[in-house]
Enzyme design. Structure first.
Site, short mmCIF file in Angstrom:
data_model
loop_
_atom_site.label_atom_id
_atom_site.label_comp_id
_atom_site.label_asym_id
_atom_site.label_seq_id
_atom_site.Cartn_x
_atom_site.Cartn_y
_atom_site.Cartn_z
N ARG A 117 0.82 -1.23 0.00
CA ARG A 117 0.00 0.00 0.00
C ARG A 117 0.85 1.28 0.00
O ARG A 117 0.43 2.31 0.52
CB ARG A 117 -0.95 0.04 1.20
CG ARG A 117 -2.05 -0.98 1.15
CD ARG A 117 -2.96 -0.80 -0.07
NE ARG A 117 -3.91 -1.89 -0.09
CZ ARG A 117 -3.65 -3.09 -0.64
NH1 ARG A 117 -2.52 -3.32 -1.27
NH2 ARG A 117 -4.56 -4.04 -0.61
N SER A 123 -11.26 -0.34 2.42
CA SER A 123 -10.70 -0.70 3.73
C SER A 123 -10.23 0.57 4.43
O SER A 123 -9.47 1.34 3.85
CB SER A 123 -9.50 -1.64 3.55
OG SER A 123 -9.93 -2.80 2.90
N GLU A 150 -5.99 3.86 5.84
CA GLU A 150 -5.56 3.72 4.44
C GLU A 150 -5.97 4.94 3.59
O GLU A 150 -5.19 5.39 2.76
CB GLU A 150 -6.15 2.43 3.85
CG GLU A 150 -5.52 2.04 2.53
CD GLU A 150 -6.10 0.76 1.96
OE1 GLU A 150 -5.91 -0.30 2.56
OE2 GLU A 150 -6.75 0.84 0.91
C1 LIG Z 1 -15.56 -0.15 -2.29
C2 LIG Z 1 -14.07 0.09 -2.36
C3 LIG Z 1 -13.19 -0.98 -2.50
C4 LIG Z 1 -11.81 -0.77 -2.57
N1 LIG Z 1 -10.99 -1.86 -2.71
C5 LIG Z 1 -9.65 -1.67 -2.76
C6 LIG Z 1 -8.78 -2.79 -2.90
O1 LIG Z 1 -9.19 -3.94 -2.98
N2 LIG Z 1 -7.43 -2.56 -2.95
C7 LIG Z 1 -6.92 -1.29 -2.88
O2 LIG Z 1 -5.68 -1.15 -2.95
N3 LIG Z 1 -7.72 -0.22 -2.76
C8 LIG Z 1 -9.07 -0.36 -2.70
N4 LIG Z 1 -9.89 0.71 -2.55
C9 LIG Z 1 -9.31 2.06 -2.43
C10 LIG Z 1 -9.30 2.85 -3.77
O3 LIG Z 1 -10.20 2.32 -4.69
C11 LIG Z 1 -7.92 2.87 -4.40
O4 LIG Z 1 -6.97 3.43 -3.51
C12 LIG Z 1 -7.89 3.68 -5.69
O5 LIG Z 1 -6.69 3.50 -6.37
C13 LIG Z 1 -8.13 5.17 -5.48
O6 LIG Z 1 -8.29 5.75 -6.75
P1 LIG Z 1 -9.00 7.13 -6.96
O7 LIG Z 1 -8.80 7.53 -8.38
O8 LIG Z 1 -10.40 7.06 -6.49
O9 LIG Z 1 -8.11 8.08 -6.01
P2 LIG Z 1 -8.60 9.30 -5.10
O10 LIG Z 1 -9.40 8.78 -3.96
O11 LIG Z 1 -9.18 10.36 -5.93
O12 LIG Z 1 -7.18 9.80 -4.55
C14 LIG Z 1 -6.44 9.00 -3.66
C15 LIG Z 1 -5.04 9.60 -3.51
O13 LIG Z 1 -4.34 9.48 -4.74
C16 LIG Z 1 -3.94 10.76 -5.20
N5 LIG Z 1 -4.07 10.76 -6.65
C17 LIG Z 1 -5.17 10.43 -7.38
N6 LIG Z 1 -4.89 10.54 -8.68
C18 LIG Z 1 -3.60 10.97 -8.78
C19 LIG Z 1 -2.73 11.29 -9.86
N7 LIG Z 1 -3.12 11.20 -11.14
N8 LIG Z 1 -1.45 11.70 -9.56
C20 LIG Z 1 -1.03 11.81 -8.27
N9 LIG Z 1 -1.80 11.51 -7.22
C21 LIG Z 1 -3.07 11.11 -7.47
C22 LIG Z 1 -4.88 11.74 -4.53
O14 LIG Z 1 -4.29 13.04 -4.45
C23 LIG Z 1 -5.06 11.10 -3.19
O15 LIG Z 1 -3.94 11.40 -2.37
C24 LIG Z 1 -11.29 0.54 -2.48
C25 LIG Z 1 -12.16 1.62 -2.33
C26 LIG Z 1 -13.54 1.39 -2.26
C27 LIG Z 1 -14.46 2.56 -2.10
#
Ligand SMILES: Cc1cc2nc3c(=O)[nH]c(=O)nc-3n(C[C@H](O)[C@H](O)[C@H](O)COP(=O)(O)OP(=O)(O)OC[C@H]3O[C@@H](n4cnc5c(N)ncnc54)[C@H](O)[C@@H]3O)c2cc1C
Length: 352
Positions: free
Chosen positions: A164, A241, A342
């Site tokens: 992570r 999570s 997380e």
């Molecule tokens: C129902 C559910 C299930 C999930 N299951 C998992 C799982 O199984 N495994 C897992 O690892 N995660 C899981 N997650 C967490 C999440 O989906 C991941 O961390 C995902 O990669 C976040 O992507 P996002 O685009 O929504 O990021 P955001 O929530 O928009 O941003 C998260 C972070 O990343 C940064 N960020 C986003 N885009 C960029 C970019 N282009 N450049 C630099 N920084 C950036 C943001 O500034 C922030 O700090 C889950 C979440 C949910 C709601």
């Protein structure tokens, strides 16, 4: 660049809490992204990069800066021996990329089916599930360096991937904006079936499942745990999570086993690197008095997964943080373990 003002952020996150962004812009291109950066700098405002908002808790006060939503699209594909390379824009939807790769019969990300969010966020916390993580297949990350203004190409090694984490959420946090990433997947490769739930799913007679069957199974298992975003499903109104699985020394794990034994239960574990042990945070939460389905005002714990704090409807960020604090205190009291959240917290005066 179209700059909007006072844009509510809650609807742009999966948890659905928090206030507005003072300024908000969509960046469809690197040029638009640079305009948003210039605006934040010239107005001395902090900048926040938003993907799909699925790993985010926004403060009730909102964010008094510029939120730039990365919407850079495009997927380029090419062949390299037995690999197929997929270079995707940061604003592509992650699960859509996985679906496409599986359809092309390319292996390496099938277990990461159903994870919400954007491609650009996957390297940030080295997204992982069911025995795979993006560190296994990323060859390069392309990112804009906010210090030099140049676009850097990172090799897999240079990303510093671990559980992570990567340099993007540790030593270089806030310095780089990811524009895209390239994944090398195995053409006609076999699916990875190592995780217990997946093994159980495919136990019994029948040939080797296809990548498509594994993707379907992963999504079904995720759905059963409310870890798949499904419209109207209250238990998935979460940030996934809420805590990382702690990794402890063998000696600390022996202590935990002794505490569990006194209570007449067994503590599950997974081997980690260097003889350490990974302990499921969900088990610690449940055995510290927070059963699935616990409610806490308008926040609560998912009825299908002890590790997901959910918004039961109209919850505030303060309620979510209060529940988080209570869980951390209880786990520390019962097991002497500090759980680390997380998700990313935005707009809070001090990081909760
Ligand atoms: C129902 C559910 C299930 C999930 N299951 C998992 C799982 O199984 N495994 C897992 O690892 N995660 C899981 N997650 C967490 C999440 O989906 C991941 O961390 C995902 O990669 C976040 O992507 P996002 O685009 O929504 O990021 P955001 O929530 O928009 O941003 C998260 C972070 O990343 C940064 N960020 C986003 N885009 C960029 C970019 N282009 N450049 C630099 N920084 C950036 C943001 O500034 C922030 O700090 C889950 C979440 C949910 C709601």
């Amino acid at each position: 660049m179209n700059l909007l003002e006072n844009v509510p952020l809650a609807p742009l996150t999966t948890l659905g809490v928090g206030g507005p962004a003072r300024f908000f812009a969509e960046a469809h291109t690197e040029g638009e992204l640079r305009e948003a950066i210039d605006y934040s700098r010239s107005h001395k405002l902090p900048l926040f990069v938003l993907g799909g908002g699925s790993n985010l808790v926004v403060a009730d006060e909102g964010f008094a800066g510029v939120v730039v939503h990365i919407a850079i699209k495009g997927i380029d594909e090419s062949d390299a021996g037995d690999k197929r390379l997929f270079q995707a824009g940061a604003g592509e939807d992650w699960d859509a990329l996985v679906a496409h790769a599986v359809k092309m019969n390319c292996a390496g990300v099938e277990c990461l089916s159903g994870i919400p969010g954007s491609v650009g966020a996957t390297p940030v916390q080295n997204v992982g599930a069911y025995g795979q993580e993006v560190a296994d297949t990323i060859t390069n990350v392309y990112a804009l360096d906010l210090e030099s203004g140049e676009v850097n190409e990172f090799s897999n090694e240079a990303c510093g991937f671990a559980y992570r984490s990567s340099i993007f959420n540790t030593i270089a946090r806030g310095r780089f904006i990811i524009l895209g990433a390239r994944f090398a997947l195995e053409k006609n490769g076999a699916p990875k079936i190592e995780y217990r739930d997946l093994k159980n799913h495919f136990a019994g007679p029948g040939g080797r499942p296809t990548l498509g069957e594994v993707r379907k199974a992963v999504r079904e298992i995720r759905h059963s745990k409310a870890m798949l975003i499904v419209e109207g499903d209250e238990d998935c109104r979460s940030a996934g999570s809420f805590f990382k699985n702690p990794i402890v020394s063998a000696a600390k794990f022996a202590d935990l086993q002794a505490i569990a034994k006194k209570r007449g239960v067994q503590i599950p574990s997974f081997p980690a690197a260097n003889g350490e042990v990974k302990v499921p945070a969900a088990w610690l939460v449940e055995h510290s008095g927070f059963a699935k389905g616990t409610t806490h005002g308008r926040a609560g714990i998912s009825r299908r997964h002890a590790l997901a704090i959910v918004n039961r409807g109209g919850a505030t960020a303060a309620e979510v943080v209060a529940l988080k604090d209570e869980i951390q205190r209880a786990v520390s009291g019962h097991f002497g373990i500090d759980l680390h959240p997380e998700p990313v917290f935005l707009g809070f005066e001090t990081a909760p």
